[in-house]
Structures are given as structure tokens and as C-alpha cells.
Design an enzyme around this catalytic site. Structure first.
Site, PDB file in Angstrom:
ATOM      1  N   ASP A 279       0.856  -1.187   0.000  1.00 46.22           N
ATOM      2  CA  ASP A 279       0.000   0.000   0.000  1.00 46.22           C
ATOM      3  C   ASP A 279       0.889   1.232   0.000  1.00 46.22           C
ATOM      4  O   ASP A 279       1.942   1.242   0.648  1.00 46.22           O
ATOM      5  CB  ASP A 279      -0.908   0.011   1.238  1.00 46.22           C
ATOM      6  CG  ASP A 279      -2.024  -1.017   1.165  1.00 46.22           C
ATOM      7  OD1 ASP A 279      -2.387  -1.426   0.058  1.00 46.22           O
ATOM      8  OD2 ASP A 279      -2.542  -1.398   2.229  1.00 46.22           O
TER       9      ASP A 279
ATOM     10  N   ASP B 145      -6.878  -1.548  -4.600  1.00 47.19           N
ATOM     11  CA  ASP B 145      -7.950  -1.194  -3.669  1.00 47.19           C
ATOM     12  C   ASP B 145      -8.898  -0.181  -4.312  1.00 47.19           C
ATOM     13  O   ASP B 145     -10.124  -0.284  -4.173  1.00 47.19           O
ATOM     14  CB  ASP B 145      -7.385  -0.600  -2.376  1.00 47.19           C
ATOM     15  CG  ASP B 145      -6.516  -1.567  -1.597  1.00 47.19           C
ATOM     16  OD1 ASP B 145      -6.717  -2.794  -1.732  1.00 47.19           O
ATOM     17  OD2 ASP B 145      -5.639  -1.099  -0.850  1.00 47.19           O
TER      18      ASP B 145
END
Length: 179
Positions: free
Chosen positions: A131, A149
Site C-alpha cells: 500500500d 484497492d
């Protein structure tokens, strides 16, 4: 001549989702590889893109969305199994959407599958998810996420729109009553 145009449109609607799927996965994986490469060659520093709103801040996420089950040792196996099952269901719905000619649903599922596969690749390769996108709203720091995401979120929003407004049995479908 009319028939050729119809065939061309069908071919585009059949091929474009596959191109989109591959492109989204490639973009997701290239950005993650770049971030991991930067981190391994230098000490990662947060990069402010838009002060007080948008930053790049690299983390490995061993959990799910918002770090759910982050410290669960069994979490990675659970997420790998859950992802495999979800992918089978998404592909099944994609086939259904194709048969029903639901273009909007078809594209939304492709975007969801791209995001799901993007994070699944991370779990297989790194054992966790990369991330790096951070959003800030005043004092609130939204959980760090990635392109996969974002794909899943956008795809789910599109799918909800399909079920609410576009599906043959949509909740808010405009009726064609003349009378």
C-alpha cells in the site's frame, strides 16, 4: 452494413474488458514494484504530492481493508482462500452479465477482478499487500491503500449503480408506462 456495425460493437464490448483487466493489473503491479524497489534501494520517505491532502507513504499490509486482521498469523492463508473463492464468484457473475448484455455490470466486475488479482498477486509474491497512497482530510488520515484497492472500490460502486438503476430488476428502474 448495419450488421457489421453491430458485430464491431459486440467485438469491442467483448475485447475491451480483457484489455482493461490486463492494463489495470499491469498499472497496479508496476506502481507497487516501483515503490518496493525504491524502498529496498533507499530509505523510504513519505512524499507529499498535495500538502494536507495527498501523499505517497509505503507500508506492507498483512491484513485486509483498513488493516483488518493485521496481526492474525492465520490471516494470509484466510485471505488467499477468500480471494480465490471471490474470484470464482466474480468470474461466474461476469459470464452471467455477458449473457444478459449488461455492459455496465461487465465492466464493473472486470474492475473488481483486476483489483482482486492485483492484491492476490501481492499476497502470493510478498506474503502481504503493498500500500502506498495516503489521503488526508483535515486531521483524518484515511488508511493507506493502492491502485488495486481503488479498482475494487470503484468497481463495487459501479455494481451498486447497476443493481439500483440499470438491471432489469433494478430498485429504481425507470418504467416505460404510457398512460
Amino acid at each position: 452494413m448495419q450488421r457489421n456495425g453491430t458485430n464491431r460493437k459486440k467485438i469491442i464490448l467483448d475485447v475491451l474488458p480483457i484489455i482493461m483487466l490486463v492494463l489495470l493489473i499491469v498499472i497496479d503491479q508496476v506502481t507497487k514494484t516501483y515503490v518496493v524497489h525504491l524502498d529496498s534501494n533507499t530509505e523510504w520517505e513519505k512524499t507529499v504530492v498535495i500538502p494536507g491532502f495527498f501523499e505517497f507513504d509505503f507500508i506492507f499490509n498483512t491484513g485486509a481493508a483498513f488493516g483488518f486482521l493485521q496481526n492474525a498469523t492465520w490471516g494470509q492463508l484466510f485471505f488467499k482462500i477468500l480471494t480465490a473463492v471471490a474470484l470464482v464468484l466474480f468470474v461466474a457473475y461476469y459470464v452471467y452479465a455477458c449473457k444478459k448484455n449488461y455492459a455496465w455490470a461487465k465492466f464493473s466486475i472486470v474492475i473488481i477482478i483486476a483489483g482482486t488479482l492485483g492484491n492476490f498477486i501481492d499476497r502470493l509474491y510478498y506474503g502481504k499487500v503493498v500500500d502506498f497512497i495516503a489521503l488526508i482530510f483535515g486531521e483524518y488520515h484515511f488508511p493507506i491503500f493502492n491502485i488495486a484497492d481503488a479498482c475494487m472500490t470503484i468497481g463495487i460502486i459501479m455494481l451498486v449503480i447497476h443493481f439500483l438503476f440499470l438491471d432489469n430488476n433494478a430498485i429504481f428502474k425507470k418504467s416505460n408506462k404510457n398512460g
